[in-house]
Design a protein around this motif. Structure first.
Motif, mmCIF file in Angstrom:
data_model
loop_
_atom_site.group_PDB
_atom_site.id
_atom_site.type_symbol
_atom_site.label_atom_id
_atom_site.label_comp_id
_atom_site.label_asym_id
_atom_site.label_seq_id
_atom_site.Cartn_x
_atom_site.Cartn_y
_atom_site.Cartn_z
ATOM 1 N N GLU A 46 0.854 -1.197 0.000
ATOM 2 C CA GLU A 46 0.000 0.000 0.000
ATOM 3 C C GLU A 46 0.883 1.237 0.000
ATOM 4 O OE1 GLU A 46 -3.524 2.293 0.304
ATOM 5 O OE2 GLU A 46 -3.353 0.139 0.001
ATOM 6 N N PHE A 47 0.475 2.255 -0.756
ATOM 7 C CA PHE A 47 1.166 3.539 -0.775
ATOM 8 C C PHE A 47 0.306 4.581 -0.069
ATOM 9 C CE2 PHE A 47 2.736 2.211 -5.252
ATOM 10 C CZ PHE A 47 3.759 1.448 -4.713
ATOM 11 N N LEU A 83 3.858 -1.078 3.781
ATOM 12 C CA LEU A 83 3.311 0.260 3.580
ATOM 13 C C LEU A 83 4.469 1.162 3.200
ATOM 14 C CD1 LEU A 83 1.164 2.545 3.962
ATOM 15 C CD2 LEU A 83 1.827 2.567 6.370
ATOM 16 N N VAL A 84 4.304 1.947 2.135
ATOM 17 C CA VAL A 84 5.328 2.913 1.742
ATOM 18 C C VAL A 84 4.703 4.297 1.826
ATOM 19 C CG1 VAL A 84 6.979 3.639 -0.017
ATOM 20 C CG2 VAL A 84 6.417 1.210 0.214
ATOM 21 N N VAL A 85 5.225 5.136 2.733
ATOM 22 C CA VAL A 85 4.724 6.495 2.924
ATOM 23 C C VAL A 85 5.636 7.448 2.156
ATOM 24 C CG1 VAL A 85 4.111 8.276 4.602
ATOM 25 C CG2 VAL A 85 3.915 5.859 5.230
ATOM 26 N N GLY A 86 5.000 8.373 1.429
ATOM 27 C CA GLY A 86 5.742 9.325 0.602
ATOM 28 C C GLY A 86 5.603 9.007 -0.870
ATOM 29 N N VAL A 87 4.664 8.101 -1.192
ATOM 30 C CA VAL A 87 4.411 7.693 -2.569
ATOM 31 C C VAL A 87 2.900 7.758 -2.818
ATOM 32 C CG1 VAL A 87 4.604 5.807 -4.241
ATOM 33 C CG2 VAL A 87 6.434 6.184 -2.590
ATOM 34 N N ALA A 88 2.497 8.408 -3.910
ATOM 35 C CA ALA A 88 1.085 8.507 -4.271
ATOM 36 C C ALA A 88 0.579 7.153 -4.770
ATOM 37 C CB ALA A 88 0.892 9.573 -5.349
ATOM 38 N N ASP A 89 -0.732 6.993 -4.806
ATOM 39 C CA ASP A 89 -1.336 5.734 -5.249
ATOM 40 C C ASP A 89 -0.878 5.311 -6.640
ATOM 41 O OD1 ASP A 89 -2.714 5.439 -2.875
ATOM 42 O OD2 ASP A 89 -4.584 6.274 -3.651
ATOM 43 N N VAL A 148 7.455 0.583 5.644
ATOM 44 C CA VAL A 148 7.084 -0.068 6.894
ATOM 45 C C VAL A 148 6.662 -1.496 6.557
ATOM 46 C CG1 VAL A 148 5.619 0.023 8.947
ATOM 47 C CG2 VAL A 148 6.211 2.147 7.753
ATOM 48 N N ASP A 149 7.457 -2.457 7.009
ATOM 49 C CA ASP A 149 7.120 -3.868 6.825
ATOM 50 C C ASP A 149 6.381 -4.325 8.072
ATOM 51 O OD1 ASP A 149 8.388 -4.189 4.276
ATOM 52 O OD2 ASP A 149 10.312 -4.198 5.314
ATOM 53 N N ILE A 150 5.161 -4.847 7.864
ATOM 54 C CA ILE A 150 4.293 -5.236 8.963
ATOM 55 C C ILE A 150 4.167 -6.754 8.982
ATOM 56 C CG2 ILE A 150 1.972 -5.026 9.954
ATOM 57 C CD1 ILE A 150 2.697 -2.453 7.482
ATOM 58 N N GLN A 151 4.499 -7.355 10.112
ATOM 59 C CA GLN A 151 4.339 -8.800 10.286
ATOM 60 C C GLN A 151 2.940 -9.087 10.808
ATOM 61 O OE1 GLN A 151 7.313 -10.336 12.919
ATOM 62 N NE2 GLN A 151 9.009 -9.498 11.741
ATOM 63 N N PRO A 152 2.425 -10.283 10.524
ATOM 64 C CA PRO A 152 1.114 -10.634 11.089
ATOM 65 C C PRO A 152 1.133 -10.571 12.616
ATOM 66 C CG PRO A 152 1.794 -12.237 9.431
ATOM 67 C CD PRO A 152 2.970 -11.336 9.680
#
Length: 174
Positions: A46-47, A83-89, A148-152
């Motif tokens: 997700e961006f 999740l990558v923040v700083g990137v548009a969809d 941001v790498d999110i683990q379960p």
């Protein structure tokens, strides 16, 4: 007794071999953030343009932080994700400079990470924020982006937010 010991050794060796056939290993070579951006959004990627700065209104918008928290909860409540923040969809790299400028506390990478982890700590507890998130910064096209790498999660994460009327609401996201 010799034949029984031999049978047990052979059975153990065969079971170990069969387990090795069905075991899946993680990716051996890490994927670069450039490759992630080129891949585009998916169920596991997700961006977000910013963490808290509303590009349309030119001011801080707490709803954007809620959107980031919901995304993190959704990934944690499923198979995990990035999740990558700083990137548009659409994959356009916008960078984090708007978020950095939005407050003296978030003026750099360290402040940004502390704020992001603080949001997760507040919502999900220190255990999740410190063990289930891996935060990395990258320079892409001369701009900082945050991966941001999110683990379960080991337990369901419930997001506590306020609805349009300001009333507290708890929701489960996947």
């Amino acid at each position: 007794s010799f034949l029984e010991a031999r049978r047990e050794i052979l059975a153990d060796q065969l079971n170990g071999f069969l387990e090795g056939l069905t075991r899946t290993e993680g990716t051996l070579a890490p994927v670069s953030v450039d490759d992630l951006i080129a891949e585009g959004e998916s169920d596991e990627l997700e961006f977000k343009s910013t963490l808290r700065w509303d590009l349309a209104t030119g001011e801080v918008n707490p709803r954007l932080e809620q959107a980031v928290v919901k995304t993190i909860a959704g990934f944690a409540n499923s198979q995990g994700g990035t999740l990558v923040v700083g990137v548009a969809d659409d994959g356009t790299v916008l960078g984090l400079q708007s978020d950095y400028a939005s407050s003296g506390k978030i003026a750099d990478r360290d402040g940004f990470e502390l704020h992001l982890r603080g949001l997760c700590h507040e919502q999900f507890g220190v255990g999740f924020a410190s063990t289930r998130l891996a935060v990395h910064f990258h320079l892409v096209d001369g701009r900082d982006v945050c991966q941001v790498d999110i683990q379960p999660s080991t337990a369901p994460l419930i997001v506590k937010i306020k609805d349009k009327n300001g009333q507290p609401v708890e929701k489960f996201y996947v």
